[in-house]
Each structure stands twice: as structure tokens, then as C-alpha cells.
Design an enzyme around this catalytic site. Structure first.
Site, PDB file in Angstrom:
ATOM      1  N   MET A  37       0.849  -1.084   0.111  1.00 11.90           N
ATOM      2  CA  MET A  37       0.078   0.172   0.092  1.00 11.90           C
ATOM      3  C   MET A  37       0.905   1.232  -0.107  1.00 11.90           C
ATOM      4  SD  MET A  37      -3.315  -0.827   2.176  1.00 11.90           S
ATOM      5  CE  MET A  37      -2.809  -0.561   3.738  1.00 11.90           C
ATOM      6  N   GLY A  38       2.199   1.252  -0.307  1.00 11.00           N
ATOM      7  CA  GLY A  38       2.886   2.242  -0.770  1.00 11.00           C
ATOM      8  C   GLY A  38       3.592   2.655   0.761  1.00 11.00           C
ATOM      9  N   HIS A  98       9.370  -3.642   3.283  1.00 12.46           N
ATOM     10  CA  HIS A  98       8.812  -3.805   2.008  1.00 12.46           C
ATOM     11  C   HIS A  98       9.910  -4.231   1.036  1.00 12.46           C
ATOM     12  CE1 HIS A  98       5.404  -0.959   3.635  1.00 12.46           C
ATOM     13  NE2 HIS A  98       4.871  -2.095   2.884  1.00 12.46           N
ATOM     14  N   LYS A 151       5.138 -10.130   9.306  1.00 15.00           N
ATOM     15  CA  LYS A 151       4.716  -9.033  10.245  1.00 15.00           C
ATOM     16  C   LYS A 151       3.014  -9.033  10.497  1.00 15.00           C
ATOM     17  CE  LYS A 151       4.147  -4.627  11.830  1.00 15.00           C
ATOM     18  NZ  LYS A 151       3.134  -4.024  11.108  1.00 15.00           N
TER      19      LYS A 151
HETATM   20  O1  PAF Z   1      -0.016  -5.825   3.624  1.00 18.25           O
HETATM   21  C1  PAF Z   1      -0.500  -4.709   2.969  1.00 18.25           C
HETATM   22  O2  PAF Z   1       0.059  -4.012   2.806  1.00 18.25           O
HETATM   23  C2  PAF Z   1      -2.165  -4.939   2.263  1.00 18.25           C
HETATM   24  O3  PAF Z   1      -2.802  -5.642   3.148  1.00 18.25           O
HETATM   25  C3  PAF Z   1      -1.894  -5.588   0.689  1.00 18.25           C
HETATM   26  C4  PAF Z   1      -1.421  -7.073   0.940  1.00 18.25           C
HETATM   27  C5  PAF Z   1      -0.844  -4.863  -0.064  1.00 18.25           C
HETATM   28  C6  PAF Z   1      -3.352  -5.438   0.161  1.00 18.25           C
HETATM   29  O4  PAF Z   1      -3.732  -4.277   0.181  1.00 18.25           O
END
Ligand code: PAF
Length: 287
Positions: A36-37, A43, A156
Site C-alpha cells: 500500500m506504499g 517492504h 509481520k
Molecule cells: O499488507 C498490505 O500492505 C496490504 O494488506 C496488501 C497485501 C498490499 C493488500 O492491500
């Protein structure tokens, strides 16, 4: 399609499909990192893992409205797409998919993917009743759009990982789900985009989550295998912190998320704790 240095930026489903088709025709494998950025090292560790295991990495940056309940932080959720592009490119991402809400959801979209046993209602599902329906729906759409060989998710969000593995099995997606370890700050706080909501005092108070995990691990190492004993000690430690309010601290089966009495290898010990107004999650798997 736009580009950022060597990385492609796609805003439409059609552009992603065309590019992935080309890669697959050339015999290349594709890894997907859904996000989700507002990226952090949690990430980028997923992107690193995808780049190590696949020829091409697609990351999605999409704040998915269907996984936020009323009164949650959809509007406030932090966003910085330019910074995200810099990090993704640096870590070897080949294409970032950055769709609008309209591109992902038709105005009359009414089809959801939902696991209909009580697994999504455990843990975070108790206070976020529609969350995992939204996650399964958007992840399933991303799987259909990107058709990756592998998809990478962080440990996480332990419940999310378990739910997605179940969805993949139940819906026969031929995609390997790769779970990647929690990345922590030096002082133990699990990395999260929501950490940016914390002021200095709250940031300090938030350490109580990882301290409670350290305590639990010590109790287990000392031979305590009774879940209630260990959970009670964790809750007592968290309750000593005035800014913390427990949502849940639970021990569940790592596969079906049902509460357990004994802490066996594979048991998931998970928590959600409010620090001020910010809800943080953390967990560990018993060894
Ligand atoms: O973990 C996340 O950031 C969100 O739940 C995902 C997997 C991108 C789905 O929107």
C-alpha cells in the site's frame, strides 16, 4: 507507460497485462510484491527476496479502500509515491503498478473473495470485521492482473499471510506464496508505515510490544509452555505502559488461527496494541 530510471510505471491493468505477457513469452519468471506504499525496509526486503528468486519483480502500490472499515485511517494513510519509486527501483523492481481506485474497482463492483470459516474473524478480524475480505479481494485481483509465479508477503502481518495461503489453496491459484521475516528497528520496534503516526513519547512507548515478545520468548526458553501463563505475563508487561491499550494478545494455531492452550512449535503468538490512537501489531512463531 511512464518510467522511473530503469523501472516501468503502469497505471492501467491493460499495461501490466501487456508487459507481463511479453516477459512470459520470453520465458521469464515474475514475482509480485503487493504493497500500500509508503515503503520501509520491511517492504524493500520483500522486493529483495523477489528479485533474488524471480527474473522480473512487479510491485503494486495501492491503498485499497475495501480493506478499511468505517472510521479507520483510509484517508490519513501515509502516501509518497515518488519516494516509493526511488526505493523500488533501487531494489531491483522492474514494474510498479499504481492504479487509481477507479481502475481497480468499477463503480458497481459487487464481487468479493471471502473465506467463510471463522479464521478471518480471529485476532485482527475481531475489531476489523471486513478487513480480510478486502485484502483477499484485492490480492486476488492483483493475482489475476499480474499472474505472478510467486508472491511475497511479510510475516509481520501474520494473519494476512495465513489467510492468503488459505485463499490460494481454496481457489487453486498456481502461485507460490513466500513469507518473509519481520524487519525491526534497531531498538526492536517492528517496521510499519503506521509508525509514522507516533509522536516521540508514543514511539518510546511502542517498544512495549517487542519487549513483551522478548519476555514471552524467555519464559518459553525457561520451559513455560502454558499459553495462559505466558500471555498473562505479556499482558501485565504491556499494561504497565500508560500509553498502551491492548486490543488482543493471543496464542493461536499457526494454520487455522484457533486459540491454543499449549505453546507448541508453530504456534503463532500475536498482538494488536493501541499506542495512543495508533494500532500496532507484532507477533512471533514459537520454535
Ligand atoms: O499488507 C498490505 O500492505 C496490504 O494488506 C496488501 C497485501 C498490499 C493488500 O492491500
Amino acid at each position: 507507460m511512464n518510467t522511473y530510471k530503469n523501472m516501468l510505471i503502469a497505471e492501467t491493468i491493460a499495461d501490466v497485462r501487456a508487459q507481463v505477457r511479453e516477459w512470459k513469452a520470453a520465458g521469464l519468471t515474475v514475482g509480485l510484491v503487493p504493497t500500500m506504499g509508503y515503503l520501509h525496509e520491511g517492504h524493500t526486503s520483500l522486493v529483495d527476496a523477489a528479485a533474488a528468486q524471480c527474473d522480473k519483480v512487479v510491485a503494486s502500490v495501492f491503498v485499497n479502500p475495501t480493506q478499511f472499515g468505517p472510521g479507520e485511517d483510509l484517508e490519513a494513510y501515509p502516501r509518497d509515491f515518488d519516494r516509493d519509486c526511488g526505493l523500488l527501483e533501487e531494489h531491483g523492481c522492474s514494474l510498479v503498478f499504481h492504479p487509481s481506485v477507479e481502475e481497480m474497482y468499477a463503480p458497481d463492483a459487487a464481487t468479493y473473495v471471502e473465506i467463510l470459516d471463522d479464521m478471518p474473524k480471529q485476532l485482527c478480524g475481531k475489531t476489523r470485521p471486513i478487513h480480510f475480505r478486502g485484502v483477499c479481494t484485492v490480492v486476488s485481483k492483483l493475482f489475476n492482473i499480474v499472474t505472478p509465479d510467486k508472491a511475497f508477503f511479510g510475516q509481520k502481518d501474520a494473519q494476512q499471510l495465513v489467510v492468503i495461503r488459505r485463499m490460494v489453496r481454496d481457489m487453486s491459484y498456481g502461485i507460490e506464496i513466500v513469507g518473509c521475516p519481520i524487519i525491526r528497528e534497531e531498538d526492536g520496534l517492528a517496521k510499519s508505515s503506521r509508525n509514522t503516526y507516533l509522536n516521540a513519547e508514543e514511539r518510546q512507548a511502542a517498544l512495549v510490544l517487542s519487549r513483551s515478545i522478548a519476555l514471552a520468548k524467555k519464559l518459553i526458553a525457561d520451559g513455560n509452555r502454558n499459553a495462559e501463563v505466558v500471555l498473562t505475563a505479556m499482558r501485565a508487561l504491556i499494561e504497565e505502559e500508560p500509553l498502551a491499550k491492548i486490543d488482543y494478545v493471543s496464542a493461536v494455531d499457526g494454520y487455522n488461527l484457533q486459540p491454543v492452550e499449549g505453546l507448541e512449535p508453530g504456534t503463532l503468538v500475536a498482538m494488536a496494541v493501541y499506542i495512543g490512537k495508533t494500532r500496532l501489531i507484532d507477533n512471533f512463531i514459537v520454535e
